[in-house]
Structure formats: C-alpha cells, structure tokens
Write a protein that holds these residues in place. Structure first.
Motif: not given
Length: 181
Positions: A34, A46, A55
């Motif tokens: 991420s 994340f 998230i």
C-alpha cells in the motif's frame, strides 16, 4: 495535484473492505502493498486481519486527471477479478469513496478502472483511458447504493467491467470500458 477547495476533502476517511477469494474461500494469498498516490493532505494507512482490510486515507479525489488517495494493491497479470464487500465507509464528503481498482502504475495520472461506492453519491464505475486524461463516470451510476455492499471488478483482455451486489451472489453490471492497461 491542485489543492482541494473543500476543507472536508483533507480529512482522514476510514473504510473496511472484506476481500473474498471465491475459489479458495478465504482472503487472497498474495501479500498486499500500500502507498499514498498523489499529494495527499495526510498520510494514509492500511492493515489486514483475517481477510478484513482497514484503510485510512485522505486526498482530494480519484477524479479529473490527477488522483489523491491511499491504495492497497497487488499485481495482476492478464485476466482476473477482485470481489470485496465494503462493510463500512466513514465519510467527510459525499464523494468519499471505497472500491476496487485496476491501475496502470502508481503515478497520480495513471490509467485505471474503478468500481466504487461513495459516501453519498451511490455506486459507480469510472475509468481513465489515457495517462493524464480525465476520469470518466459511467452513464449508469445508481446514486443510492451505500455501504455495506458488494463490489466486483473484472478484467477480460482489455474489457473492464464493474458490478454491484446486495448479497455477493446476484450481480448487476454497472458499466464497462475497453482500456489498454
């Protein structure tokens, strides 16, 4: 990217995605990466726990010709699909969104297809056909779907199709686009 004109867009938004591997019955086996894409106002994060992804993100939008958001991703070579239940979506703005995206890289102006649900504008399939081009909305945005809901994004060759479902079994195609990703 341009600085957001709406102060609500600078705030952190949290959402939960439950990724479903239809063949194996559990979360996808690959490792997820991420990162923030574009000039976000606050760094995103994340985490994954037993197939539930959390998230936290900020950014002006995934729209226009430059995106700002936090992206959790894996590499997809060739055809494939991803299915997720968006369990919740905290919202500071009606266009705060969570969804599934297939993207041609991590540049803020990259080509992409996204099937999303927004905080106040419903479910929509959107795409950017050219690098640096403008993101196009589908002609079939429903305007009412909210989390929790199921999303599915399918790639077959250069055809990208987004679907929505109330139960994760019965799917309605939202829209599709032919893209060179």
């Amino acid at each position: 990217g341009a600085a957001p004109t709406d102060p609500e867009l600078d705030q952190i938004v949290s959402y939960l995605l439950q990724i479903d591997d239809r063949e194996g019955g559990g979360p996808p086996p690959q490792v997820w990466a991420s990162q923030d894409v574009g000039a976000v106002a606050a760094a995103g994060s994340f985490s994954e726990n037993s197939g539930t992804f959390t998230i936290q993100a900020s950014g002006a939008d995934i729209w226009g010709n430059l995106d700002e958001f936090h992206y959790a991703y894996q590499t997809l070579d060739g055809d494939g699909e991803i299915v997720a239940r968006v369990a919740s979506l905290g919202g500071t703005h009606i266009w705060a969104k969570a969804g599934l995206m297939l993207r041609d890289g991590l540049a803020p102006n990259a080509r992409h297809a996204i099937m999303l649900v927004s905080h106040g504008k419903g479910a929509d399939f959107q795409y950017r056909a050219t690098t640096g081009g403008v993101t196009a909305p589908s002609q079939t945005s429903d305007g009412v779907t909210q989390a929790p809901t199921w999303l599915r994004l399918v790639r077959e060759g250069n055809l990208f199709t987004g679907y929505i479902s109330a139960d994760g079994v019965n799917w309605v195609a939202e829209d599709s686009a032919v893209l060179n990703l």
